[in-house]
Design a protein around this motif. Structure first.
Motif, short mmCIF file in Angstrom:
data_model
loop_
_atom_site.label_atom_id
_atom_site.label_comp_id
_atom_site.label_asym_id
_atom_site.label_seq_id
_atom_site.Cartn_x
_atom_site.Cartn_y
_atom_site.Cartn_z
N ARG A 230 -9.92 1.74 6.90
CA ARG A 230 -10.48 1.40 5.58
C ARG A 230 -11.98 1.64 5.53
N GLU B 25 3.67 4.02 10.55
CA GLU B 25 3.87 3.16 9.38
C GLU B 25 2.64 2.28 9.14
N ILE C 235 -0.10 4.44 7.52
CA ILE C 235 0.21 4.69 6.11
C ILE C 235 -0.06 3.44 5.28
N ARG C 236 0.34 2.28 5.79
CA ARG C 236 0.12 1.02 5.07
C ARG C 236 -1.37 0.74 4.91
N TRP C 237 -2.14 0.96 5.99
CA TRP C 237 -3.58 0.71 5.91
C TRP C 237 -4.25 1.66 4.94
N LYS C 238 -3.84 2.91 4.93
CA LYS C 238 -4.41 3.88 3.99
C LYS C 238 -4.12 3.47 2.56
N GLU C 239 -2.88 3.09 2.29
CA GLU C 239 -2.50 2.67 0.94
C GLU C 239 -3.26 1.41 0.53
N LYS C 240 -3.40 0.47 1.44
CA LYS C 240 -4.16 -0.75 1.13
C LYS C 240 -5.62 -0.41 0.86
N GLU D 224 -6.76 2.26 -0.42
CA GLU D 224 -6.87 2.87 -1.75
C GLU D 224 -6.83 1.82 -2.85
N ARG D 225 -6.17 0.71 -2.61
CA ARG D 225 -6.05 -0.37 -3.60
C ARG D 225 -7.20 -1.37 -3.52
#
Length: 86
Positions: free
Chosen positions: A10, A32, A35-40, A42-43
């Protein structure tokens, strides 16, 4: 709290001038997580206080040539050798 890997991903995503994060995984679970950290990331952005504290640790420890115990907590935007701190 957050895992060190999440913080690193992040933080890297929020740094100006960082165009690529080079990450790797040894198994599906690690992929996984990435991917979860990247998506978080972005949010939800890390707050400015968190970014500053990470930058301070990095500036003090980024290179053995510059790392030392003489850097006080109140840096006032400048490192021990006069370099700007982001």
């Amino acid at each position: 709290g957050m895992e060190l890997g999440e913080m690193a991903v992040r933080w890297g995503m929020q740094r100006d001038g960082v165009t690529t994060l080079c990450v790797g995984s040894s198994n599906v679970a690690q992929l996984e997580d990435l991917i979860r950290w990247k998506e978080k990331g972005e949010r939800e952005r890390l707050g400015p206080e968190v970014m500053w504290e990470i930058d301070r640790v990095h500036m003090k420890n980024r290179n053995p040539v510059f790392a030392n115990d003489k850097v006080p907590k109140e840096w006032y935007g400048e490192g021990l050798i006069g370099e700007n701190i982001p």
